[in-house]
Design a protein around this motif. Sequence first.
Motif, PDB file in Angstrom:
ATOM      1  N   ALA A 102    -106.111  14.049 -72.790  1.00  0.00           N
ATOM      2  CA  ALA A 102    -106.118  14.990 -71.676  1.00  0.00           C
ATOM      3  C   ALA A 102    -106.151  16.425 -72.177  1.00  0.00           C
ATOM      4  N   SER A 103    -106.868  17.247 -71.444  1.00  0.00           N
ATOM      5  CA  SER A 103    -106.970  18.653 -71.836  1.00  0.00           C
ATOM      6  C   SER A 103    -105.895  19.506 -71.183  1.00  0.00           C
ATOM      7  N   SER A 104    -105.195  18.946 -70.231  1.00  0.00           N
ATOM      8  CA  SER A 104    -104.175  19.708 -69.511  1.00  0.00           C
ATOM      9  C   SER A 104    -102.831  19.637 -70.226  1.00  0.00           C
ATOM     10  N   ASN A 105    -102.124  20.738 -70.219  1.00  0.00           N
ATOM     11  CA  ASN A 105    -100.769  20.750 -70.759  1.00  0.00           C
ATOM     12  C   ASN A 105     -99.745  20.605 -69.650  1.00  0.00           C
ATOM     13  N   VAL A 106    -100.209  20.276 -68.458  1.00  0.00           N
ATOM     14  CA  VAL A 106     -99.344  20.117 -67.299  1.00  0.00           C
ATOM     15  C   VAL A 106     -99.195  18.621 -67.023  1.00  0.00           C
ATOM     16  N   SER A 107     -97.982  18.158 -66.837  1.00  0.00           N
ATOM     17  CA  SER A 107     -97.730  16.746 -66.571  1.00  0.00           C
ATOM     18  C   SER A 107     -98.221  16.362 -65.184  1.00  0.00           C
ATOM     19  N   SER A 108     -98.250  15.053 -64.941  1.00  0.00           N
ATOM     20  CA  SER A 108     -98.640  14.581 -63.619  1.00  0.00           C
ATOM     21  C   SER A 108     -97.568  14.951 -62.602  1.00  0.00           C
ATOM     22  N   THR A 109     -98.000  15.080 -61.369  1.00  0.00           N
ATOM     23  CA  THR A 109     -97.078  15.262 -60.259  1.00  0.00           C
ATOM     24  C   THR A 109     -96.500  13.891 -59.934  1.00  0.00           C
ATOM     25  N   ILE A 110     -95.207  13.826 -59.685  1.00  0.00           N
ATOM     26  CA  ILE A 110     -94.562  12.570 -59.298  1.00  0.00           C
ATOM     27  C   ILE A 110     -93.989  12.752 -57.902  1.00  0.00           C
ATOM     28  N   ILE A 111     -94.338  11.818 -57.010  1.00  0.00           N
ATOM     29  CA  ILE A 111     -93.763  11.852 -55.666  1.00  0.00           C
ATOM     30  C   ILE A 111     -93.058  10.537 -55.373  1.00  0.00           C
ATOM     31  N   ASP A 112     -92.007  10.643 -54.581  1.00  0.00           N
ATOM     32  CA  ASP A 112     -91.262   9.477 -54.112  1.00  0.00           C
ATOM     33  C   ASP A 112     -91.748   9.175 -52.707  1.00  0.00           C
ATOM     34  N   ALA A 113     -92.412   8.018 -52.558  1.00  0.00           N
ATOM     35  CA  ALA A 113     -92.957   7.612 -51.270  1.00  0.00           C
ATOM     36  C   ALA A 113     -92.224   6.391 -50.736  1.00  0.00           C
ATOM     37  N   THR A 114     -90.942   6.273 -51.068  1.00  0.00           N
ATOM     38  CA  THR A 114     -90.172   5.099 -50.653  1.00  0.00           C
ATOM     39  C   THR A 114     -89.613   5.239 -49.246  1.00  0.00           C
ATOM     40  N   SER A 115     -89.793   6.406 -48.640  1.00  0.00           N
ATOM     41  CA  SER A 115     -89.366   6.589 -47.255  1.00  0.00           C
ATOM     42  C   SER A 115     -90.421   7.410 -46.532  1.00  0.00           C
ATOM     43  N   ASP A 116     -90.212   7.630 -45.249  1.00  0.00           N
ATOM     44  CA  ASP A 116     -91.162   8.425 -44.474  1.00  0.00           C
ATOM     45  C   ASP A 116     -91.182   9.879 -44.927  1.00  0.00           C
ATOM     46  N   ASN A 117     -90.102  10.329 -45.560  1.00  0.00           N
ATOM     47  CA  ASN A 117     -90.024  11.696 -46.070  1.00  0.00           C
ATOM     48  C   ASN A 117     -90.415  11.702 -47.542  1.00  0.00           C
ATOM     49  N   ILE A 118     -91.666  12.028 -47.818  1.00  0.00           N
ATOM     50  CA  ILE A 118     -92.155  12.074 -49.192  1.00  0.00           C
ATOM     51  C   ILE A 118     -91.456  13.221 -49.913  1.00  0.00           C
ATOM     52  N   LYS A 119     -90.992  12.928 -51.134  1.00  0.00           N
ATOM     53  CA  LYS A 119     -90.307  13.945 -51.928  1.00  0.00           C
ATOM     54  C   LYS A 119     -91.068  14.180 -53.220  1.00  0.00           C
ATOM     55  N   VAL A 120     -91.215  15.432 -53.610  1.00  0.00           N
ATOM     56  CA  VAL A 120     -91.805  15.752 -54.901  1.00  0.00           C
ATOM     57  C   VAL A 120     -90.680  15.673 -55.935  1.00  0.00           C
ATOM     58  N   ILE A 121     -90.818  14.753 -56.882  1.00  0.00           N
ATOM     59  CA  ILE A 121     -89.825  14.561 -57.931  1.00  0.00           C
ATOM     60  C   ILE A 121     -90.117  15.490 -59.097  1.00  0.00           C
ATOM     61  N   ARG A 122     -91.389  15.627 -59.428  1.00  0.00           N
ATOM     62  CA  ARG A 122     -91.804  16.547 -60.484  1.00  0.00           C
ATOM     63  C   ARG A 122     -93.096  17.221 -60.046  1.00  0.00           C
ATOM     64  N   ALA A 123     -93.054  18.543 -59.948  1.00  0.00           N
ATOM     65  CA  ALA A 123     -94.262  19.305 -59.641  1.00  0.00           C
ATOM     66  C   ALA A 123     -95.115  19.335 -60.902  1.00  0.00           C
ATOM     67  N   GLY A 124     -96.373  19.024 -60.749  1.00  0.00           N
ATOM     68  CA  GLY A 124     -97.264  18.985 -61.893  1.00  0.00           C
ATOM     69  C   GLY A 124     -98.614  19.553 -61.565  1.00  0.00           C
ATOM     70  N   GLU A 125     -99.623  18.949 -62.154  1.00  0.00           N
ATOM     71  CA  GLU A 125    -100.994  19.441 -62.031  1.00  0.00           C
ATOM     72  C   GLU A 125    -101.470  19.471 -60.589  1.00  0.00           C
ATOM     73  N   ILE A 126    -101.121  18.468 -59.821  1.00  0.00           N
ATOM     74  CA  ILE A 126    -101.529  18.404 -58.413  1.00  0.00           C
ATOM     75  C   ILE A 126    -100.438  19.003 -57.550  1.00  0.00           C
ATOM     76  N   LYS A 127    -100.828  19.930 -56.707  1.00  0.00           N
ATOM     77  CA  LYS A 127     -99.863  20.604 -55.814  1.00  0.00           C
ATOM     78  C   LYS A 127     -99.879  19.881 -54.462  1.00  0.00           C
ATOM     79  N   ILE A 128     -98.743  19.317 -54.100  1.00  0.00           N
ATOM     80  CA  ILE A 128     -98.618  18.585 -52.837  1.00  0.00           C
ATOM     81  C   ILE A 128     -97.554  19.229 -51.983  1.00  0.00           C
ATOM     82  N   ASN A 129     -97.919  19.563 -50.778  1.00  0.00           N
ATOM     83  CA  ASN A 129     -96.965  20.118 -49.819  1.00  0.00           C
ATOM     84  C   ASN A 129     -96.521  18.988 -48.903  1.00  0.00           C
ATOM     85  N   VAL A 130     -95.242  18.689 -48.927  1.00  0.00           N
ATOM     86  CA  VAL A 130     -94.721  17.604 -48.086  1.00  0.00           C
ATOM     87  C   VAL A 130     -93.765  18.131 -47.039  1.00  0.00           C
TER      88      VAL A 130
END
Length: 130
Positions: A102-130
């Motif tokens: 990989a050419s990116s020095n930014v880790s993957s984004t990790i989200i918790d989708a185990t409930s209806d309220n998605i949580k960003v566990i680690r902000a990374g390359e992909i920016k997700i607004n939940v």
Amino acid sequence: DILPYIEIPSKKVLALMNKYWPGALTIIFKKKPSVSDAITKNLTTIAFRIPKQDDALALLNYLGPLAATSINISGEAPLNDYQLIVEKFGSKIDYILAKKVASSNVSSTIIDATSDNIKVIRAGEIKINV
């Protein structure tokens, strides 16, 4: 291919999967009861990522989902140099898939989708607004 392992996600999560996979998004799901605790270390969750890397995608298309970890140690910076990967892990692993990393020095984004309220566990390359 992951649907046999996970509880069916919400439409919002399915939309994120379709938009960002393959890519730098790891999603934590509730696992189905049929998934062995040996795979998830007795957790009720399981995470998946579909990398945007041709060799990895070819392997996944051939074998199906794989239980794996990232190459770096948790909390350390991503390893994106083939020689450093070989030096650090070459004697501890059976095979390195490709010299192209990989050419990116930014880790993957990790989200918790185990409930209806998605949580960003680690902000990374992909920016997700939940």
